[in-house]
Design a protein around this motif. Structure first.
Motif, PDB file in Angstrom:
ATOM      1  N   ASP A  33       0.883  -1.170   0.000  1.00 48.04           N
ATOM      2  CA  ASP A  33       0.000   0.000   0.000  1.00 48.04           C
ATOM      3  C   ASP A  33       0.916   1.213   0.000  1.00 48.04           C
ATOM      4  O   ASP A  33       1.758   1.346   0.895  1.00 48.04           O
ATOM      5  N   MET A  34       0.740   2.078  -0.986  1.00 47.06           N
ATOM      6  CA  MET A  34       1.622   3.239  -1.127  1.00 47.06           C
ATOM      7  C   MET A  34       0.783   4.491  -1.311  1.00 47.06           C
ATOM      8  O   MET A  34      -0.063   4.536  -2.207  1.00 47.06           O
ATOM      9  N   SER A  35       1.002   5.479  -0.471  1.00 51.24           N
ATOM     10  CA  SER A  35       0.266   6.730  -0.654  1.00 51.24           C
ATOM     11  C   SER A  35       1.032   7.606  -1.639  1.00 51.24           C
ATOM     12  O   SER A  35       2.267   7.633  -1.662  1.00 51.24           O
ATOM     13  N   TYR A  36       0.257   8.284  -2.470  1.00 51.62           N
ATOM     14  CA  TYR A  36       0.819   9.142  -3.509  1.00 51.62           C
ATOM     15  C   TYR A  36      -0.230  10.205  -3.827  1.00 51.62           C
ATOM     16  O   TYR A  36      -1.426   9.896  -3.906  1.00 51.62           O
ATOM     17  N   PRO A  37       0.169  11.449  -4.035  1.00 53.48           N
ATOM     18  CA  PRO A  37      -0.808  12.515  -4.272  1.00 53.48           C
ATOM     19  C   PRO A  37      -1.416  12.449  -5.686  1.00 53.48           C
ATOM     20  O   PRO A  37      -1.233  13.352  -6.510  1.00 53.48           O
ATOM     21  N   ILE A  38      -2.128  11.384  -5.941  1.00 49.85           N
ATOM     22  CA  ILE A  38      -2.742  11.156  -7.257  1.00 49.85           C
ATOM     23  C   ILE A  38      -3.617  12.336  -7.665  1.00 49.85           C
ATOM     24  O   ILE A  38      -3.609  12.763  -8.823  1.00 49.85           O
ATOM     25  N   GLU A  39      -4.346  12.870  -6.690  1.00 52.54           N
ATOM     26  CA  GLU A  39      -5.310  13.933  -6.976  1.00 52.54           C
ATOM     27  C   GLU A  39      -4.659  15.179  -7.578  1.00 52.54           C
ATOM     28  O   GLU A  39      -5.260  15.855  -8.412  1.00 52.54           O
ATOM     29  N   THR A  40      -3.423  15.458  -7.171  1.00 51.53           N
ATOM     30  CA  THR A  40      -2.751  16.662  -7.667  1.00 51.53           C
ATOM     31  C   THR A  40      -1.627  16.355  -8.650  1.00 51.53           C
ATOM     32  O   THR A  40      -1.346  17.165  -9.532  1.00 51.53           O
ATOM     33  N   ALA A  41      -0.986  15.209  -8.514  1.00 52.86           N
ATOM     34  CA  ALA A  41       0.183  14.897  -9.343  1.00 52.86           C
ATOM     35  C   ALA A  41      -0.177  14.395 -10.732  1.00 52.86           C
ATOM     36  O   ALA A  41       0.546  14.637 -11.693  1.00 52.86           O
ATOM     37  N   VAL A  42      -1.287  13.691 -10.833  1.00 51.21           N
ATOM     38  CA  VAL A  42      -1.670  13.102 -12.127  1.00 51.21           C
ATOM     39  C   VAL A  42      -2.669  14.044 -12.800  1.00 51.21           C
ATOM     40  O   VAL A  42      -3.854  14.046 -12.491  1.00 51.21           O
ATOM     41  N   GLN A  43      -2.155  14.829 -13.730  1.00 56.10           N
ATOM     42  CA  GLN A  43      -2.982  15.839 -14.390  1.00 56.10           C
ATOM     43  C   GLN A  43      -3.103  15.637 -15.901  1.00 56.10           C
ATOM     44  O   GLN A  43      -4.022  16.163 -16.520  1.00 56.10           O
ATOM     45  N   HIS A  44      -2.177  14.890 -16.507  1.00 55.61           N
ATOM     46  CA  HIS A  44      -2.144  14.792 -17.965  1.00 55.61           C
ATOM     47  C   HIS A  44      -2.159  13.357 -18.481  1.00 55.61           C
ATOM     48  O   HIS A  44      -1.794  13.104 -19.620  1.00 55.61           O
ATOM     49  N   ASP A  45      -2.555  12.419 -17.611  1.00 52.78           N
ATOM     50  CA  ASP A  45      -2.668  11.019 -18.012  1.00 52.78           C
ATOM     51  C   ASP A  45      -1.350  10.468 -18.550  1.00 52.78           C
ATOM     52  O   ASP A  45      -1.299   9.734 -19.525  1.00 52.78           O
ATOM     53  N   GLU A  46      -0.247  10.849 -17.879  1.00 49.46           N
ATOM     54  CA  GLU A  46       1.089  10.434 -18.295  1.00 49.46           C
ATOM     55  C   GLU A  46       1.735   9.588 -17.198  1.00 49.46           C
ATOM     56  O   GLU A  46       1.635   9.918 -16.011  1.00 49.46           O
TER      57      GLU A  46
END
Length: 123
Positions: A33-46
């Motif tokens: 289980d790894m936390s990662y700021p998906i909500e802010t870091a993933v913006q361009h589907d890259e």
């Protein structure tokens, strides 16, 4: 903070206290289980905006199949430190390792060890 989970990875390893465990090996199952700021870091589907699951899997496989430990506690701690070092963008990382072939006279499914740390806590 988003969560990235990789569940039920299975590896054949040679961990254990007893000579038979070291010689014959056994199956370990691993959850991450790894936390990662998906909500802010993933913006361009890259892929460059996130952590590669394939890379994390390969790191886990290489670590567990490339080391031998008497204790799965040591395997869990070592894997946690490796992931913390190689993936500093992650927040909290939880490693769970399950061992099924345990020399205990009793009825149970498995023994599970869980360790948690933050990528920023690396020494």
């Amino acid at each position: 903070m988003g969560q990235i989970r990789i569940n039920n990875m299975v590896f054949h390893t040679y961990n254990g206290v007893f000579a038979e465990e070291k010689r014959m090996g056994q199956r370990l199952e691993v959850d991450l289980d790894m936390s990662y700021p998906i909500e802010t870091a993933v913006q361009h589907d890259e892929l460059t905006e996130t952590v590669s699951y394939a890379d994390v899997y390969d790191t886990t496989k290489e670590f567990l199949e490339g080391h031998q430990f008497n204790l799965i506690e040591s395997a869990a701690n070592g894997l946690l430190k490796t992931l913390q070092t190689q993936y500093p963008a992650l927040g909290t990382i939880t490693v769970r390792i399950r061992k099924y072939a345990v020399p205990i006279a009793g009825v149970f499914d498995n023994i599970e060890i869980e360790v948690t740390g933050r990528a920023s806590d690396v020494d």
